[in-house]
Design a protein around this motif. Sequence first.
Motif, PDB file in Angstrom:
ATOM      1  N   VAL A 154       2.053  -1.134   9.627  1.00 28.38           N
ATOM      2  CA  VAL A 154       1.062  -0.245   9.299  1.00 28.38           C
ATOM      3  C   VAL A 154       0.061  -1.070   8.402  1.00 28.38           C
ATOM      4  O   VAL A 154       0.427  -2.015   7.939  1.00 28.38           O
ATOM      5  N   CYS A 155      -1.184  -0.958   8.976  1.00 30.91           N
ATOM      6  CA  CYS A 155      -2.260  -1.846   8.189  1.00 30.91           C
ATOM      7  C   CYS A 155      -1.833  -3.403   8.319  1.00 30.91           C
ATOM      8  O   CYS A 155      -1.815  -3.766   9.519  1.00 30.91           O
TER       9      CYS A 155
ATOM     10  N   VAL B 184      -4.325   2.062   6.479  1.00 30.46           N
ATOM     11  CA  VAL B 184      -3.693   3.279   5.579  1.00 30.46           C
ATOM     12  C   VAL B 184      -3.470   4.609   6.325  1.00 30.46           C
ATOM     13  O   VAL B 184      -2.401   4.720   6.755  1.00 30.46           O
TER      14      VAL B 184
ATOM     15  N   GLN C 262       0.896  -1.213  -0.189  1.00 32.21           N
ATOM     16  CA  GLN C 262      -0.009   0.188   0.061  1.00 32.21           C
ATOM     17  C   GLN C 262       0.972   1.041   0.091  1.00 32.21           C
ATOM     18  O   GLN C 262       1.748   1.451   1.051  1.00 32.21           O
TER      19      GLN C 262
ATOM     20  N   GLY D 192      -1.586   5.208   9.710  1.00 33.74           N
ATOM     21  CA  GLY D 192      -0.026   5.047   9.889  1.00 33.74           C
ATOM     22  C   GLY D 192       0.430   6.423   9.978  1.00 33.74           C
ATOM     23  O   GLY D 192       1.651   6.725  10.814  1.00 33.74           O
TER      24      GLY D 192
ATOM     25  N   ASP E 132       0.927   3.373   2.951  1.00 31.09           N
ATOM     26  CA  ASP E 132       1.482   3.027   4.452  1.00 31.09           C
ATOM     27  C   ASP E 132       2.994   3.331   4.422  1.00 31.09           C
ATOM     28  O   ASP E 132       3.481   3.286   5.473  1.00 31.09           O
TER      29      ASP E 132
ATOM     30  N   ALA F 249       5.216  -2.019   6.029  1.00 31.58           N
ATOM     31  CA  ALA F 249       3.944  -1.656   5.273  1.00 31.58           C
ATOM     32  C   ALA F 249       2.926  -2.606   5.052  1.00 31.58           C
ATOM     33  O   ALA F 249       3.400  -3.833   5.050  1.00 31.58           O
TER      34      ALA F 249
END
Length: 334
Positions: free
Chosen positions: A115-116, A170, A25, A173, A28, A83
């Motif tokens: 993140v995510c 998303v 992503q 982050g 991210d 990410a």
Amino acid sequence: MTKTVYFLPMHHPHRLFILAYGDCQLLDVTGPAAVFGAANESIGRTVYDLRILSPDGGLVTTNGGVALQSRKIGGQPDTLLVAGGSKGLPGVIARADVRRWLRRAAPRCRRYGSVCTGAFVLAAAGLLDGKRVATHWASCDRLASRHPELSVDADSLYVVDGQVWTSAGVTTGIDMALALVEADLGAATANLIARHFVLYARRPGYQSQFSPLLQAQTKAEAPFAQLIEWMQAHLDEALDVPTLARQAGLTERTFYRKFTEATGKTPAQFVERLRLEAARTLIAKDLPLKVIAGKVGLGSSARLGAAFERGFGMTPSLFREMHRAGPGSAAPLA
């Protein structure tokens, strides 16, 4: 308990690595990177030695078609973030060299996280065992099912458990990166960056992924987005069915039926949730409970306490103590 903020040392930049991979992503990676880059600019020196890494190095094409220049995995970061990404996850999880590097580097970091859906990568490497973690709401059940050795917080925007920092989907982050900057450089710097980014507000980690307003807006049959905005601005007033129906321009019976169908909650339930979300933010700011109760329309500290325990399973005082010892109370960074 007094919240303590520690500052990064002057003698060398803090090595901050973000692991990217094909089809990860884009936001991210670039969201947190922009925050740490802005921190360098605001301080006027290279506080963060920011590096984008990938399994093989070179150009990495993200899910948005934007290619990022990266270095091959290696070295020892002070902070490591992974990410997320849907299509790219199986490939990076399957890489034995990535897992080996993560297992070697992460435990030696001052802090590491994701993140995510990057949480899946860390979990596959055995680095989240016994930890409370966050990930995107749509992937919470899958993460919990695949890795029962960890505890998934399906509500929070980001979670800090010891040296492990994990965020939801998303844009969260960015929220977590601002909290990291606050822990390193103080709230003033984090707030300055948020203002520079023209953010509507800095969101604390305990804020829910599920915004009542956004949920109402995403339901095709819900004509109540403007009404809910009005409700949020008038929490200290009477928000009973006659008042809300009048504001919506509907009869009371029609309003009650349509609102419940649209939001999945009765008007009273929905109003209480709005009030509790507002109260939770104010409680973390150390305002007296009596003042908070008045601001959010719950009348008294006793009524606030009862509603808070009903909604969140703890007293306002306990919640305040837990979040006074937030990210800024982490150990000093070297």
